[in-house]
Scaffold this active site. Sequence first.
Site, short mmCIF file in Angstrom:
data_model
loop_
_atom_site.label_atom_id
_atom_site.label_comp_id
_atom_site.label_asym_id
_atom_site.label_seq_id
_atom_site.Cartn_x
_atom_site.Cartn_y
_atom_site.Cartn_z
CG ASP A 9 -12.01 -2.05 15.15
OD1 ASP A 9 -13.23 -2.22 15.07
OD2 ASP A 9 -11.21 -2.99 15.37
CB CYS A 25 -9.51 -4.81 12.63
SG CYS A 25 -9.25 -5.56 14.27
CE LYS A 76 -13.61 -5.55 14.91
NZ LYS A 76 -12.37 -5.68 15.68
C1 VGL Z 1 -7.08 -4.37 16.31
C2 VGL Z 1 -5.35 -5.34 17.41
C3 VGL Z 1 -6.19 -5.73 18.43
C4 VGL Z 1 -7.53 -3.59 15.10
C5 VGL Z 1 -7.94 -4.75 17.30
O1 VGL Z 1 -8.58 -2.90 15.18
O2 VGL Z 1 -6.83 -3.66 14.07
N1 VGL Z 1 -5.79 -4.66 16.36
N2 VGL Z 1 -7.49 -5.42 18.36
#
Ligand code: VGL
Length: 198
Positions: free
Chosen positions: A9, A152, A107
């Site tokens: 991410d 994540c 995702k």
């Molecule tokens: C994430 C919160 C919501 C992350 C993704 O990538 O850690 N955190 N969505």
Amino acid sequence: MTTALIVIDVQNDFCPGGALAVPGGDEIIDGINGLMADASAVILTQDWHPAGHSSFASSHEGRAPYELTDMPYGPQVLWPDHCIQGSPGAGFHTRLDVDRADMIIRKGYNPAIDSYSALFENDHVTPTGLEGYLRTRGISELLMVGLALDFCVNFSAVDAAKQGFRVTVREDLCRAIDLDGSLDAARSGMRDAGVTLI
Ligand code: VGL
Ligand code: ZN
């Protein structure tokens, strides 16, 4: 043994100026790019939510970001709207070397279930397909980096270790949100699951 670099991410919304900015999120990018050259496989994950996703506080009347709620699959932090499919915030940071990626896995596209982990949605049973991809490529060892360490990256590392992969997390190439002790909890949870933190 084939090792894959899993980059979690590294998207605009998780970097400074983004909707769910992780402090220092952009500081890890050059170091991550530097690891790609030697990796035998490079996999990027991309948080990819439809507008109105159930993990957004804005989808729950009277609720604010960072509050906890109960979902059918368990407790869920409510987030600011982020990583909406096709939006600039959902894009990878422009400095990330995306051309080196063998595979990009998205995702969080299921409107009713969040998906922190790269392997399973937050119900812990719905697979993303990444495990099958890794196994069919003969990959048994994973090096994980990215955002956010306590959400994540943590969920991905623990799930992968539970599925039998050898998992190492490079903490210096991660940054955390650190919500109410979530970073300490994530570190001990990863260690308990057999993840190596370096
Ligand atoms: C994430 C919160 C919501 C992350 C993704 O990538 O850690 N955190 N969505
Ligand atoms: Zn998300």
